[in-house]
Design a protein around this motif. Structure first.
Motif, PDB file in Angstrom:
ATOM      1  N   LEU A   1     -10.566  21.181  26.280  1.00  0.00           N
ATOM      2  CA  LEU A   1     -10.832  20.243  25.166  1.00  0.00           C
ATOM      3  C   LEU A   1     -12.200  19.859  25.106  1.00  0.00           C
TER       4      LEU A   1
ATOM      5  N   GLN B   1      -3.383  10.184  28.199  1.00  0.00           N
ATOM      6  CA  GLN B   1      -4.139  10.767  27.150  1.00  0.00           C
ATOM      7  C   GLN B   1      -3.278  11.059  26.053  1.00  0.00           C
TER       8      GLN B   1
ATOM      9  N   SER C   1      -9.002  12.692  19.341  1.00  0.00           N
ATOM     10  CA  SER C   1     -10.181  12.986  20.366  1.00  0.00           C
ATOM     11  C   SER C   1     -11.524  12.807  19.728  1.00  0.00           C
TER      12      SER C   1
END
Length: 438
Positions: free
Chosen positions: A225, A118, A179
């Motif tokens: 997140l 990620q 993101s």
């Protein structure tokens, strides 16, 4: 990309690092650059190069090989022949003791592994370590006027402010580009990342920020997140209340304000990375250390900080081993914590008769193993795969009771590191044998 090519790139990468250090040393001699600036130039160059690793290699194993090679080279550069007068002087020319060079390489490998592909979990922590940390140090050394004290020196308000502002920008850019976080949450998360990172950086010592900063940010991001803004505000509120309360209680146990803040940070990182039942025993280690230090003070320079460092590093070590091997290590990690508590009690009673410290340590160990057995029941089946741990637990407790009770004076210095190494012995061997047997 073929394996030989990736191996060649790894070795070339180490050569590039050495070349950077040689260039910095030459520039320092020609332009009278301070030791601190030299360190940060190498730090920035290394960090920027580390940002390219996910795209430089097609496989993961060459990255870990590169980290291993870098650790070996950094260890060699600490030898007197290289640290004084050689290119190692670019890292070790400052007067304070620091493990930052080794911890930086270790942090890159840890974050690369735990980010699991990620980009946001790798890029944001490493970019913050590379740019914001260097900016804080350089700003503080050049423009610092208002200082606050930590155990091994002092840091500046100006440096921490620079760190916060640069981290805020880095976080917002990374969250927007890497993101799917909603726009309001981007702002809130960026502020929290900057604030949390600033606190970690300000309270770090001996270069531990090179490890705790990126790994701490990775854990924070991985946990929050996808959190809602309500959850983020709740987390921030709980953190602040815990910080205030612990700062009030800490002096009663002889814990400094700096160490108290570090304890709170470590506690929240532990709670963030695993379920609550798996944090109870590591947190009890901090309590046992405070009790032991009050009964029989450790002769080390910063014992309250050392216990946080060894618990944090060993926690990440078990997490990494479990991820690499593919067999969850939480049950063995818990036994290590039990052993560490037993050793601390025995060391704390070092001035008492041998039968007193051995008996007290045995009672504490028996009780903690009972607590451990109950806590592990709340874990899912994949955590409890090793099965019955009674024999391993008994060996851990007996080893700690005998070793520390017979020679408590050996643990009057570097207590945290020595006890952790001893407490790791049986769980480490037990985990290895179980994995091989499985």
């Amino acid at each position: 990309m073929s394996a030989p090519v990736q191996i060649a790139i790894a070795f070339v990468s180490v050569a590039v690092l050495l070349g950077l250090m040689a260039v910095v040393k030459r520039l320092a001699a020609a332009r009278d650059i301070s030791a601190e600036v030299q360190r940060k130039l190498v730090h920035i160059g290394t960090g920027l190069y580390a940002l390219s690793l996910p795209w430089l290699f097609t496989d993961d194993w060459p990255v870990y090989m590169l980290v291993g090679l870098t650790l070996i080279v950094m260890a060699i550069l600490r030898l007197p022949a290289f640290a004084k007068g050689g290119i190692g002087e670019t890292l070790h020319g400052v007067e304070r003791q620091s493990y930052g060079d080794l911890l930086l390489a270790l942090a890159v490998g840890t974050v690369f592994l735990l980010s699991d592909g990620q980009a946001i979990l790798y890029i944001l922590p490493i970019a913050t370590l590379t740019l914001a940390d260097a900016a804080a140090a350089l700003t503080g050394s050049r423009y610092g006027r208002k200082f606050f004290t930590i155990e091994d020196g002092q840091k500046s308000i100006e440096g921490s402010t620079a760190f916060f502002m640069i981290t805020l920008v880095i976080a917002m850019v990374c969250l927007l580009l890497l993101s799917d976080v909603s726009r309001p949450n981007v702002i809130l998360l960026a502020v929290m990342v900057a604030a949390f990172g600033t606190l970690v950086e300000a309270d770090s010592w001996r270069g531990f920020d090179n490890f705790f900063l990126p790994t701490g940010l990775l854990i924070f991001l991985a946990t929050h997140l996808d959190s809602s803004w309500q959850e983020l505000f709740l987390f921030m509120g709980i953190f602040m209340v815990a910080l205030v309360l612990f700062l009030r209680v800490a002096p009663q146990f002889g814990i400094t304000t700096h160490a108290a803040r570090v304890y709170v940070i470590a506690t929240f990182l532990l709670i963030s990375v695993t379920a609550f039942q798996n944090t109870v025993l590591p947190l009890l280690v901090f309590v046992m250390h405070a009790i032991a230090h009050r009964l029989n003070p450790c002769k080390g320079d910063y014992p309250a900080l050392d216990i946080v460092a060894v618990v944090a590093l060993s926690s990440f070590g078990w997490l990494i081993v479990g991820s690499v091997v593919g067999a969850n290590a939480l049950m063995y990690y818990g036994l290590m914590s039990v052993g560490l508590c037993v050793g601390l009690i025995a060391a704390g009673l070092g001035r008492s008769a041998i039968w007193v410290r051995a008996g007290a340590a045995l009672v504490v160990g028996t009780g903690l193993f009972g607590l451990y057995s109950v806590l592990m029941l709340y874990n899912p089946a994949f955590v409890r795969w090793p099965g019955d741990m009674t024999a391993v637990g008994a060996l851990v407790i007996v080893l700690m009771v005998i070793a520390v009770s017979l020679q408590p004076v050996l643990f009057d210095t570097h207590r945290a590191a020595k006890l952790t190494g001893l407490a790791l012995l049986v769980p480490g061997l037990g985990y290895g044998m179980k994995v091989i047997g499985a």
